[in-house]
Design a protein around this motif. Sequence first.
Motif, PDB file in Angstrom:
ATOM      1  N   ALA A 142       0.829  -1.199   0.000  1.00 19.53           N
ATOM      2  CA  ALA A 142       0.000   0.000   0.000  1.00 19.53           C
ATOM      3  C   ALA A 142       0.864   1.249   0.000  1.00 19.53           C
ATOM      4  N   VAL A 143       0.282   2.334  -0.440  1.00 22.30           N
ATOM      5  CA  VAL A 143       0.882   3.667  -0.325  1.00 22.30           C
ATOM      6  C   VAL A 143       0.307   4.315   0.930  1.00 22.30           C
ATOM      7  N   VAL A 144       1.181   4.874   1.744  1.00 24.25           N
ATOM      8  CA  VAL A 144       0.748   5.539   2.976  1.00 24.25           C
ATOM      9  C   VAL A 144       1.002   7.030   2.828  1.00 24.25           C
ATOM     10  N   GLY A 145      -0.047   7.820   2.907  1.00 25.40           N
ATOM     11  CA  GLY A 145       0.089   9.261   2.718  1.00 25.40           C
ATOM     12  C   GLY A 145      -0.532  10.056   3.849  1.00 25.40           C
ATOM     13  N   SER A 146      -0.036  11.271   4.047  1.00 26.97           N
ATOM     14  CA  SER A 146      -0.533  12.153   5.096  1.00 26.97           C
ATOM     15  C   SER A 146      -1.337  13.292   4.507  1.00 26.97           C
ATOM     16  N   GLY A 147      -2.111  13.918   5.344  1.00 27.61           N
ATOM     17  CA  GLY A 147      -2.865  15.083   4.935  1.00 27.61           C
ATOM     18  C   GLY A 147      -2.237  16.348   5.483  1.00 27.61           C
ATOM     19  N   SER A 148      -2.966  17.436   5.417  1.00 29.70           N
ATOM     20  CA  SER A 148      -2.486  18.712   5.926  1.00 29.70           C
ATOM     21  C   SER A 148      -3.683  19.624   6.172  1.00 29.70           C
ATOM     22  N   THR A 149      -3.414  20.729   6.832  1.00 33.52           N
ATOM     23  CA  THR A 149      -4.457  21.718   7.109  1.00 33.52           C
ATOM     24  C   THR A 149      -4.172  22.974   6.305  1.00 33.52           C
ATOM     25  N   PRO A 150      -5.064  23.359   5.426  1.00 36.39           N
ATOM     26  CA  PRO A 150      -4.866  24.599   4.673  1.00 36.39           C
ATOM     27  C   PRO A 150      -4.791  25.806   5.614  1.00 36.39           C
ATOM     28  N   ASP A 151      -4.154  26.857   5.151  1.00 32.03           N
ATOM     29  CA  ASP A 151      -4.003  28.088   5.920  1.00 32.03           C
ATOM     30  C   ASP A 151      -5.387  28.624   6.305  1.00 32.03           C
ATOM     31  N   ARG A 152      -5.652  28.672   7.605  1.00 29.24           N
ATOM     32  CA  ARG A 152      -6.970  29.105   8.060  1.00 29.24           C
ATOM     33  C   ARG A 152      -7.182  30.610   7.928  1.00 29.24           C
ATOM     34  N   THR A 153      -6.125  31.334   7.678  1.00 30.49           N
ATOM     35  CA  THR A 153      -6.293  32.778   7.489  1.00 30.49           C
ATOM     36  C   THR A 153      -6.752  33.125   6.074  1.00 30.49           C
ATOM     37  N   LYS A 154      -6.768  32.112   5.196  1.00 27.37           N
ATOM     38  CA  LYS A 154      -7.157  32.354   3.808  1.00 27.37           C
ATOM     39  C   LYS A 154      -8.560  31.797   3.566  1.00 27.37           C
ATOM     40  N   ASP A 155      -9.517  32.714   3.487  1.00 34.79           N
ATOM     41  CA  ASP A 155     -10.913  32.321   3.327  1.00 34.79           C
ATOM     42  C   ASP A 155     -11.162  31.522   2.058  1.00 34.79           C
ATOM     43  N   GLU A 156     -10.313  31.732   1.036  1.00 37.50           N
ATOM     44  CA  GLU A 156     -10.551  31.038  -0.225  1.00 37.50           C
ATOM     45  C   GLU A 156     -10.289  29.535  -0.138  1.00 37.50           C
ATOM     46  N   PHE A 157      -9.697  29.076   0.977  1.00 37.08           N
ATOM     47  CA  PHE A 157      -9.428  27.649   1.153  1.00 37.08           C
ATOM     48  C   PHE A 157     -10.562  26.913   1.878  1.00 37.08           C
ATOM     49  N   TRP A 158     -11.488  27.640   2.496  1.00 35.77           N
ATOM     50  CA  TRP A 158     -12.455  27.024   3.393  1.00 35.77           C
ATOM     51  C   TRP A 158     -13.899  27.249   2.962  1.00 35.77           C
ATOM     52  N   ASN A 159     -14.788  26.390   3.528  1.00 36.43           N
ATOM     53  CA  ASN A 159     -16.232  26.465   3.255  1.00 36.43           C
ATOM     54  C   ASN A 159     -16.547  26.164   1.793  1.00 36.43           C
ATOM     55  N   GLY A 160     -15.813  25.197   1.240  1.00 38.35           N
ATOM     56  CA  GLY A 160     -16.083  24.743  -0.117  1.00 38.35           C
ATOM     57  C   GLY A 160     -16.992  23.524  -0.096  1.00 38.35           C
ATOM     58  N   ASP A 161     -16.785  22.617  -1.060  1.00 40.53           N
ATOM     59  CA  ASP A 161     -17.631  21.422  -1.133  1.00 40.53           C
ATOM     60  C   ASP A 161     -16.820  20.129  -1.103  1.00 40.53           C
ATOM     61  N   ILE A 162     -15.548  20.210  -0.746  1.00 37.82           N
ATOM     62  CA  ILE A 162     -14.683  19.028  -0.680  1.00 37.82           C
ATOM     63  C   ILE A 162     -14.516  18.615   0.781  1.00 37.82           C
ATOM     64  N   PRO A 163     -14.913  17.399   1.168  1.00 41.24           N
ATOM     65  CA  PRO A 163     -14.784  16.964   2.561  1.00 41.24           C
ATOM     66  C   PRO A 163     -13.321  16.978   3.020  1.00 41.24           C
ATOM     67  N   TRP A 164     -13.119  17.422   4.258  1.00 38.38           N
ATOM     68  CA  TRP A 164     -11.793  17.456   4.895  1.00 38.38           C
ATOM     69  C   TRP A 164     -11.941  16.767   6.253  1.00 38.38           C
ATOM     70  N   ILE A 165     -11.343  15.570   6.379  1.00 42.88           N
ATOM     71  CA  ILE A 165     -11.576  14.687   7.524  1.00 42.88           C
ATOM     72  C   ILE A 165     -10.560  14.971   8.631  1.00 42.88           C
ATOM     73  N   THR A 166     -11.040  15.058   9.865  1.00 44.83           N
ATOM     74  CA  THR A 166     -10.165  15.203  11.028  1.00 44.83           C
ATOM     75  C   THR A 166     -10.101  13.884  11.794  1.00 44.83           C
ATOM     76  N   THR A 167      -9.146  13.798  12.714  1.00 40.30           N
ATOM     77  CA  THR A 167      -8.980  12.551  13.468  1.00 40.30           C
ATOM     78  C   THR A 167     -10.220  12.203  14.280  1.00 40.30           C
ATOM     79  N   GLY A 168     -10.936  13.220  14.770  1.00 40.84           N
ATOM     80  CA  GLY A 168     -12.135  12.951  15.548  1.00 40.84           C
ATOM     81  C   GLY A 168     -13.215  12.251  14.755  1.00 40.84           C
ATOM     82  N   GLU A 169     -13.153  12.349  13.420  1.00 42.10           N
ATOM     83  CA  GLU A 169     -14.149  11.718  12.555  1.00 42.10           C
ATOM     84  C   GLU A 169     -13.724  10.324  12.107  1.00 42.10           C
TER      85      GLU A 169
END
Length: 427
Positions: free
Chosen positions: A41-68
């Motif tokens: 298998a390929v093992v890959g990590s994610g990341s958190t987009p810059d929260r100060t940039k509104d253009e990265f957030w509140n879109g339509d692509i799911p972004w999963i956190t560890t709590g989920e």
Amino acid sequence: MTPPESRPAHVYVGAEADGPSTDTSKISLSGWRRVTIGEIAVVGSGSTPDRTKDEFWNGDIPWITTGEINYGVVEDSEEKVTHKAIEYGLRLFPAGSILMAMYGQGATRGRIAELGIQAAINQNSCAIICNSEVVSKYIYYFLENNYNFIRGLSNGGGQHNLNNGIVRELEILLPPLPEQRKIAAILSTWDDSLSTLTRLIAAKRQQKRALAEQLLTGQRRLNGFEGEWETLRFGDVFIRITRRNIEGNEHALTISGTHGLIDQREFFNKRVAASDLSGYYLIRRGEFAYNKSYSAGYDFGAIKRLNLYSSGVVSTLYICFALNRADADSNFYEQFFEANLLNEGISGIAQEGARNHGLLNVSVKDFFELDLPFPPPPEQRAIAAVLSTLDDEISALDRLQASVQEQKRGLMDALLTGRVRVNVEDA
């Protein structure tokens, strides 16, 4: 098994994980082989987009956190990112990937889930994308079966975390593809049963909540009962208990929203009360307690009856009380408190503590001035009986679910170590 302090480059977790152990050297594993996750298998990590940039957030692509990431299939996320975030390097993982939570001091670290959609993930988790020679669901169950062992492989230091390197080095037992499919299919049927039970329990709890609110407030009446209910002061129905622990009781209790009044050692795995309990309040079975100082949002309004033990002691922060009327039904008022129907009244008398920043305090005097409904005693008993029957049905479903879960754990250990082999002719 406790992981060694220094482990080999490849760590075999197959039969050595917590649970029934199996000496695989004595088992015929024809066609099975040991491989690392990194080999299949390929093992890959994610990341958190810059929260100060509104253009990265509140879109339509799911972004999963560890709590989920909590077993089962992840079909959505609380937060969404935009296509702009993907353009700037946020990675998308395909449906069918296995997610693993890498961080978390509680139960989170090491938990897994199957990704049911294309999604991005945060940097505190990883995605395992299996190649065509393995059945992703088989790997999922293998990792689930070895949850405790994998958690123990975490890096030391201030925090105990997993990382992609640890996951890639995990060595597993891999049967031929048809056997992988059959094992995964068998275990999936058990998960289907558990999911059905989860839905049944949720529906039954919702039914009970709705009926409790109606019956305990008089919005709905049982057959044979009519007429107005009385409204009494809390102090007309209950009397305060302030007896001190002069008998040396060492049973220090705490309030749990789920378990009620429970021994601190059972709830916290240690006693957090003072070493000298002589100043604590002593309460007996059937009496109630409410913690009048609470952090906002934590078990707000939780009033519990002592059911598990004959007696125990609580801090003087608690308001303790017992029925003061022979015609009042204890079971009715336990159901009333469990439905949180006193919360509105408590919130109205709660004040911010002057000396305890962040805590809210409830005056004992104001507490005993709160209004309480007082139906005719026969109606109290009838309502309590109806709701107790639903509680019994929920408890029976909970026990059945726990039994099925335990059977699934035993079956996983047997199938995933080769101790029990499956017939693959119809796989």
